[in-house]
Scaffold this active site. Structure first.
Site, PDB file in Angstrom:
ATOM      1  N   HIS A 123      12.292  -2.656   2.985  1.00 49.84           N
ATOM      2  CA  HIS A 123      11.605  -0.797   3.614  1.00 49.84           C
ATOM      3  C   HIS A 123      13.365  -0.364   2.896  1.00 49.84           C
ATOM      4  O   HIS A 123      14.199   0.574   3.296  1.00 49.84           O
ATOM      5  CB  HIS A 123      11.890  -0.889   5.198  1.00 49.84           C
ATOM      6  CG  HIS A 123      11.147  -1.774   5.284  1.00 49.84           C
ATOM      7  ND1 HIS A 123       9.328  -2.162   5.119  1.00 49.84           N
ATOM      8  CD2 HIS A 123      11.018  -2.945   6.511  1.00 49.84           C
ATOM      9  CE1 HIS A 123       8.870  -2.925   6.116  1.00 49.84           C
ATOM     10  NE2 HIS A 123       9.592  -3.453   6.099  1.00 49.84           N
TER      11      HIS A 123
ATOM     12  N   PRO B 190       0.895  -1.738   0.079  1.00 47.88           N
ATOM     13  CA  PRO B 190      -0.174  -0.006  -0.019  1.00 47.88           C
ATOM     14  C   PRO B 190       1.295   0.978   0.053  1.00 47.88           C
ATOM     15  O   PRO B 190       1.525   0.967   0.358  1.00 47.88           O
ATOM     16  CB  PRO B 190      -0.641  -0.013   1.144  1.00 47.88           C
ATOM     17  CG  PRO B 190      -0.361  -1.126   2.551  1.00 47.88           C
ATOM     18  CD  PRO B 190       0.248  -1.960   0.634  1.00 47.88           C
ATOM     19  N   ASN B 191       0.395   2.463  -0.518  1.00 47.84           N
ATOM     20  CA  ASN B 191       0.782   3.410  -1.010  1.00 47.84           C
ATOM     21  C   ASN B 191       1.941   3.937  -1.533  1.00 47.84           C
ATOM     22  O   ASN B 191       2.654   5.008  -1.977  1.00 47.84           O
ATOM     23  CB  ASN B 191       0.974   4.143   0.280  1.00 47.84           C
ATOM     24  CG  ASN B 191      -0.381   4.531   0.623  1.00 47.84           C
ATOM     25  OD1 ASN B 191      -1.511   4.944   0.844  1.00 47.84           O
ATOM     26  ND2 ASN B 191      -0.454   3.733   2.761  1.00 47.84           N
TER      27      ASN B 191
ATOM     28  N   ARG C 279       5.340  11.239  -2.376  1.00 43.74           N
ATOM     29  CA  ARG C 279       4.391  10.902  -0.625  1.00 43.74           C
ATOM     30  C   ARG C 279       6.235  10.999   0.140  1.00 43.74           C
ATOM     31  O   ARG C 279       6.895  10.504  -0.141  1.00 43.74           O
ATOM     32  CB  ARG C 279       4.587   9.511  -1.106  1.00 43.74           C
ATOM     33  CG  ARG C 279       4.215   8.666   0.240  1.00 43.74           C
ATOM     34  CD  ARG C 279       4.103   7.116   0.680  1.00 43.74           C
ATOM     35  NE  ARG C 279       4.222   7.092   1.506  1.00 43.74           N
ATOM     36  CZ  ARG C 279       4.605   5.806   2.432  1.00 43.74           C
ATOM     37  NH1 ARG C 279       4.598   3.915   1.378  1.00 43.74           N
ATOM     38  NH2 ARG C 279       3.453   4.954   3.153  1.00 43.74           N
TER      39      ARG C 279
ATOM     40  N   ASN D 192       7.791  -4.572  -0.532  1.00 38.19           N
ATOM     41  CA  ASN D 192       7.972  -4.140   0.788  1.00 38.19           C
ATOM     42  C   ASN D 192       6.609  -4.368   1.580  1.00 38.19           C
ATOM     43  O   ASN D 192       5.541  -3.599   0.541  1.00 38.19           O
ATOM     44  CB  ASN D 192       8.198  -3.266  -0.160  1.00 38.19           C
ATOM     45  CG  ASN D 192       8.421  -1.580   0.717  1.00 38.19           C
ATOM     46  OD1 ASN D 192       7.974  -1.659   1.923  1.00 38.19           O
ATOM     47  ND2 ASN D 192       9.311  -1.106   0.256  1.00 38.19           N
TER      48      ASN D 192
ATOM     49  N   ALA E 112       2.811  -0.420   5.076  1.00 35.60           N
ATOM     50  CA  ALA E 112       2.666  -0.290   6.387  1.00 35.60           C
ATOM     51  C   ALA E 112       1.819  -1.721   6.386  1.00 35.60           C
ATOM     52  O   ALA E 112       1.414  -2.007   8.277  1.00 35.60           O
ATOM     53  CB  ALA E 112       1.040   0.490   6.086  1.00 35.60           C
TER      54      ALA E 112
ATOM     55  N   TYR F  79      11.342   8.862   1.754  1.00 37.95           N
ATOM     56  CA  TYR F  79      11.181   7.919   0.822  1.00 37.95           C
ATOM     57  C   TYR F  79      11.850   8.278  -0.593  1.00 37.95           C
ATOM     58  O   TYR F  79      12.257   7.843  -1.371  1.00 37.95           O
ATOM     59  CB  TYR F  79       9.854   7.373   0.344  1.00 37.95           C
ATOM     60  CG  TYR F  79       9.092   6.934   1.236  1.00 37.95           C
ATOM     61  CD1 TYR F  79       9.416   5.888   2.200  1.00 37.95           C
ATOM     62  CD2 TYR F  79       7.635   7.486   1.655  1.00 37.95           C
ATOM     63  CE1 TYR F  79       8.698   5.223   2.996  1.00 37.95           C
ATOM     64  CE2 TYR F  79       6.837   7.252   2.627  1.00 37.95           C
ATOM     65  CZ  TYR F  79       7.366   5.927   3.490  1.00 37.95           C
ATOM     66  OH  TYR F  79       7.388   5.672   4.648  1.00 37.95           O
TER      67      TYR F  79
ATOM     68  N   ARG G  77      12.140   5.322  13.186  1.00 34.36           N
ATOM     69  CA  ARG G  77      11.279   6.137  13.019  1.00 34.36           C
ATOM     70  C   ARG G  77      10.669   5.833  14.588  1.00 34.36           C
ATOM     71  O   ARG G  77      10.576   5.784  14.823  1.00 34.36           O
ATOM     72  CB  ARG G  77      10.209   6.036  11.467  1.00 34.36           C
ATOM     73  CG  ARG G  77      11.674   6.355  10.246  1.00 34.36           C
ATOM     74  CD  ARG G  77      10.752   5.906   9.160  1.00 34.36           C
ATOM     75  NE  ARG G  77       9.365   6.621   8.827  1.00 34.36           N
ATOM     76  CZ  ARG G  77       8.958   6.091   7.947  1.00 34.36           C
ATOM     77  NH1 ARG G  77       8.927   5.653   7.271  1.00 34.36           N
ATOM     78  NH2 ARG G  77       7.740   6.999   8.736  1.00 34.36           N
TER      79      ARG G  77
ATOM     80  N   GLU H 198      12.188  -8.985   3.065  1.00 41.83           N
ATOM     81  CA  GLU H 198      11.892  -8.050   3.169  1.00 41.83           C
ATOM     82  C   GLU H 198      12.396  -6.429   2.767  1.00 41.83           C
ATOM     83  O   GLU H 198      13.703  -6.991   3.061  1.00 41.83           O
ATOM     84  CB  GLU H 198      11.366  -8.324   4.966  1.00 41.83           C
ATOM     85  CG  GLU H 198      10.981  -6.959   5.275  1.00 41.83           C
ATOM     86  CD  GLU H 198      10.647  -7.450   6.784  1.00 41.83           C
ATOM     87  OE1 GLU H 198      11.010  -8.502   7.051  1.00 41.83           O
ATOM     88  OE2 GLU H 198       9.762  -6.499   7.777  1.00 41.83           O
TER      89      GLU H 198
HETATM   90  C1  DQA Z   1       8.234   1.603   4.295  1.00 42.74           C
HETATM   91  C2  DQA Z   1       7.645   1.514   5.522  1.00 42.74           C
HETATM   92  C3  DQA Z   1       6.609   1.654   6.429  1.00 42.74           C
HETATM   93  O1  DQA Z   1       6.383   1.784   7.847  1.00 42.74           O
HETATM   94  C4  DQA Z   1       5.483   2.247   5.632  1.00 42.74           C
HETATM   95  O2  DQA Z   1       4.280   2.307   6.468  1.00 42.74           O
HETATM   96  C5  DQA Z   1       5.847   2.197   3.861  1.00 42.74           C
HETATM   97  C6  DQA Z   1       6.773   2.444   3.338  1.00 42.74           C
HETATM   98  C7  DQA Z   1       8.870   2.060   3.396  1.00 42.74           C
HETATM   99  O3  DQA Z   1       9.898   1.631   2.517  1.00 42.74           O
HETATM  100  O4  DQA Z   1       9.837   2.539   4.227  1.00 42.74           O
HETATM  101  O5  DQA Z   1       4.687   2.491   3.615  1.00 42.74           O
HETATM  102  O6  DQA Z   1       7.603  -0.102   3.846  1.00 42.74           O
END
Ligand code: DQA
Length: 150
Positions: free
Chosen positions: A105, A10-11, A18, A79, A82, A23, A112, A103
């Site tokens: 990020h 998501p996102n 964003r 990735n 959230a 990011y 954070r 995994e």
């Molecule tokens: C994320 C870190 C997560 O906490 C966040 O919700 C994201 C992006 C990252 O790539 O740093 O959507 O996965």
């Protein structure tokens, strides 16, 4: 050619616009192009998918698991956004499908907010790449290919 699935949750479709301070300014299309280029260099096919929906991500992991069993897929670079911090269902999908997952990020989640410090993905993951920006996708693909011995 063996396949690596790059799965974004998501996102992450909003990458580039964003929270650029967190990011960066690279878009998802740029990240996916970088992943495909990395695949070419390593001799693997990279297939990219992004979804904002947990069930779609679960289905993609199941599908990858079938590919792993068939010998066509090496694993998933994931990735989960959230959902990392909330989704028992994604944890169970990775375990259930027996798919090697790296995994990733973009940001260093441990530097954070406290709610980002716990991951439901990590205990089911083969490896973790955190905090290297979008270059982390390259490292994750390399790690997945290396661990497969291909
Ligand atoms: C994320 C870190 C997560 O906490 C966040 O919700 C994201 C992006 C990252 O790539 O740093 O959507 O996965």
């Amino acid at each position: 050619m063996p396949k690596v699935i790059v799965l974004n949750g998501p996102n992450l479709n909003l990458l580039g616009q964003r929270e650029p301070a967190v990011y960066g300014s690279t878009t998802l299309a740029d990240v996916e192009a970088l992943c495909r280029k990395t695949g070419e260099r390593l001799g693997v096919e990279v297939e990219c998918l992004q979804s904002n929906h947990e069930g779609v991500l679960i289905d993609a992991i199941h599908e990858a698991g079938r590919g792993v069993k068939a010998g066509t897929v090496l694993g998933v670079v994931f990735n989960a956004g959230a959902y990392t911090h909330t989704s028992v269902a994604l944890h169970d999908a990775i375990k259930g499908a027996e798919v090697p997952v790296i995994e990733i990020h973009i940001s260093n989640v441990h530097a954070r907010e406290a709610f980002r410090h716990h991951s439901f993905i990590s205990p089911a993951a083969a490896g973790i790449v955190v905090g290297f920006g979008v270059e982390g996708y390259v490292l994750a693909i390399e790690g997945l290919v290396r661990r497969s011995g291909k």
